[in-house]
Design a protein around this motif. Sequence first.
Motif, PDB file in Angstrom:
ATOM      1  N   LEU A  97       0.839  -1.202   0.000  1.00 29.45           N
ATOM      2  CA  LEU A  97       0.000   0.000   0.000  1.00 29.45           C
ATOM      3  C   LEU A  97       0.871   1.248   0.000  1.00 29.45           C
ATOM      4  CD1 LEU A  97      -2.738   1.344   0.074  1.00 29.45           C
ATOM      5  CD2 LEU A  97      -2.815   1.001   2.556  1.00 29.45           C
ATOM      6  N   ALA A  98       1.955   1.215   0.761  1.00 30.94           N
ATOM      7  CA  ALA A  98       2.866   2.363   0.795  1.00 30.94           C
ATOM      8  C   ALA A  98       3.518   2.596  -0.564  1.00 30.94           C
ATOM      9  CB  ALA A  98       3.942   2.139   1.861  1.00 30.94           C
ATOM     10  N   ALA A  99       3.727   1.510  -1.308  1.00 29.14           N
ATOM     11  CA  ALA A  99       4.364   1.638  -2.628  1.00 29.14           C
ATOM     12  C   ALA A  99       3.512   2.430  -3.608  1.00 29.14           C
ATOM     13  CB  ALA A  99       4.672   0.254  -3.194  1.00 29.14           C
ATOM     14  N   THR A 100       2.227   2.560  -3.339  1.00 33.81           N
ATOM     15  CA  THR A 100       1.360   3.372  -4.194  1.00 33.81           C
ATOM     16  C   THR A 100       1.529   4.860  -3.910  1.00 33.81           C
ATOM     17  OG1 THR A 100      -0.495   3.389  -2.629  1.00 33.81           O
ATOM     18  CG2 THR A 100      -0.366   1.524  -4.180  1.00 33.81           C
ATOM     19  N   ARG A 101       2.210   5.196  -2.800  1.00 34.36           N
ATOM     20  CA  ARG A 101       2.410   6.568  -2.306  1.00 34.36           C
ATOM     21  C   ARG A 101       1.125   7.173  -1.742  1.00 34.36           C
ATOM     22  NH1 ARG A 101       7.725   6.021  -2.018  1.00 34.36           N
ATOM     23  NH2 ARG A 101       7.585   8.085  -1.060  1.00 34.36           N
ATOM     24  N   LEU A 102       0.108   6.351  -1.550  1.00 28.80           N
ATOM     25  CA  LEU A 102      -1.149   6.858  -0.995  1.00 28.80           C
ATOM     26  C   LEU A 102      -1.028   7.175   0.495  1.00 28.80           C
ATOM     27  CD1 LEU A 102      -3.633   4.433  -2.783  1.00 28.80           C
ATOM     28  CD2 LEU A 102      -3.373   6.888  -3.224  1.00 28.80           C
ATOM     29  N   LEU A 103      -0.011   6.617   1.155  1.00 32.93           N
ATOM     30  CA  LEU A 103       0.170   6.850   2.587  1.00 32.93           C
ATOM     31  C   LEU A 103       1.134   7.993   2.882  1.00 32.93           C
ATOM     32  CD1 LEU A 103       0.415   3.167   3.917  1.00 32.93           C
ATOM     33  CD2 LEU A 103      -1.593   4.680   3.917  1.00 32.93           C
ATOM     34  N   ASP A 104       1.706   8.599   1.862  1.00 34.44           N
ATOM     35  CA  ASP A 104       2.653   9.701   2.084  1.00 34.44           C
ATOM     36  C   ASP A 104       1.989  10.826   2.874  1.00 34.44           C
ATOM     37  OD1 ASP A 104       4.438   8.248   0.654  1.00 34.44           O
ATOM     38  OD2 ASP A 104       4.692   9.694  -0.981  1.00 34.44           O
ATOM     39  N   GLY A 105       2.681  11.282   3.903  1.00 34.59           N
ATOM     40  CA  GLY A 105       2.160  12.363   4.727  1.00 34.59           C
ATOM     41  C   GLY A 105       1.185  11.912   5.788  1.00 34.59           C
ATOM     42  N   LEU A 106       0.924  10.599   5.863  1.00 37.82           N
ATOM     43  CA  LEU A 106      -0.041  10.071   6.822  1.00 37.82           C
ATOM     44  C   LEU A 106       0.651   9.228   7.885  1.00 37.82           C
ATOM     45  CD1 LEU A 106      -2.884   8.882   4.405  1.00 37.82           C
ATOM     46  CD2 LEU A 106      -2.744  11.041   5.669  1.00 37.82           C
ATOM     47  N   ARG A 107      -0.041   9.012   8.983  1.00 42.63           N
ATOM     48  CA  ARG A 107       0.420   8.093  10.018  1.00 42.63           C
ATOM     49  C   ARG A 107      -0.003   6.684   9.637  1.00 42.63           C
ATOM     50  NH1 ARG A 107      -2.610   7.358  14.829  1.00 42.63           N
ATOM     51  NH2 ARG A 107      -1.490   6.222  16.467  1.00 42.63           N
ATOM     52  N   ALA A 108       0.866   5.705   9.892  1.00 43.10           N
ATOM     53  CA  ALA A 108       0.571   4.324   9.532  1.00 43.10           C
ATOM     54  C   ALA A 108       1.319   3.393  10.474  1.00 43.10           C
ATOM     55  CB  ALA A 108       0.970   4.044   8.087  1.00 43.10           C
ATOM     56  N   THR A 109       0.914   2.121  10.446  1.00 42.55           N
ATOM     57  CA  THR A 109       1.608   1.122  11.250  1.00 42.55           C
ATOM     58  C   THR A 109       1.759  -0.150  10.440  1.00 42.55           C
ATOM     59  OG1 THR A 109       1.711   0.094  13.453  1.00 42.55           O
ATOM     60  CG2 THR A 109      -0.436   0.083  12.332  1.00 42.55           C
ATOM     61  N   THR A 110       2.540  -1.083  10.979  1.00 36.72           N
ATOM     62  CA  THR A 110       2.722  -2.412  10.416  1.00 36.72           C
ATOM     63  C   THR A 110       3.241  -3.284  11.544  1.00 36.72           C
ATOM     64  OG1 THR A 110       3.695  -3.666   8.565  1.00 36.72           O
ATOM     65  CG2 THR A 110       5.108  -2.043   9.646  1.00 36.72           C
TER      66      THR A 110
END
Length: 312
Positions: A109-122
Amino acid sequence: MHTVAVLALDQVIPFDLSTPIEVFSRTRLPDGRPGYQVRVCAERDEIDAGAFTLRAPWGLESLPDADTIIVPGVADVTAPLPPAVRGALRSAAADGTRIASICAGTFPLAATRLLDGLRATTHWSAAGLLAATYPDIDVDPDVLYVDNGQFLTSAGAAAGLDLCLHMIRRDYGSAVAADAARLSVMPLEREGGQAQFIVYDHAPTPHGRELETLLDWLRENLARDLTLADIAKQAGTSTRTLIRRFSDQTGTTPLQWLHRARIRQAQHLLETTGHSVERIGSQVGFGSPTAFRDRFKRTTGVSPRTYRRTFS
């Protein structure tokens, strides 16, 4: 009816794939109707799932029709995301589709760049790699899941179940979500976050051997009320030089390293002994039970008693 598309990529982790399928497929509304239609979608007819080969009934062309897309984890998080999958996810996002990842599914999902600028976890073990690979993402390794509205990410394994129940509650309310939780033999909300499951070693391990003797001494003296001056005296150096050496060789400060070692030892004692919380706090060098409880909860996300109930 709400449609959930579960995206099966090559090397998909079967546990992550099955979690949303089972949870959403079994969700029932108060009148008995199913709450979701679940579709397993893939770029190709057959997908490598490790122990078996998966045949997905739907292709990427079904993603635009979904209300929610789930991206399960994959065994190789460094594998490149196929261009067709990237394009399909970005197109769905542009149309407002909710997209969520489970465990290492945050990487594709991160590889799509849709999470840029957002908080995320894994998964906590991969959080450092996620942060290094995608520096535009604010990676939080301590929580079970992160909800940014349209984009959601979860931590490892069972945290995907927490995320699915959270989305059901968003869609249909607490009563429906609670019923889904009961079917899964799972609390609707778990106490604490992912931090309680992280193995806190005596690390960070120093680069080189210069600090090893000092670190051995610190491990043997966790119960003492040590100050920075005490540690510098044992090392035979000034406090300024000590701080510099710790930063260069471990990436942290002497006192932060000491706190980490104390919490790891406390975790071990909570798991393996029947000693009281107060006694364990004293054994690992905290001056008061309150100070121990506060530091333990800040580090692991749960209280010592909750940690013991979970892991003893």
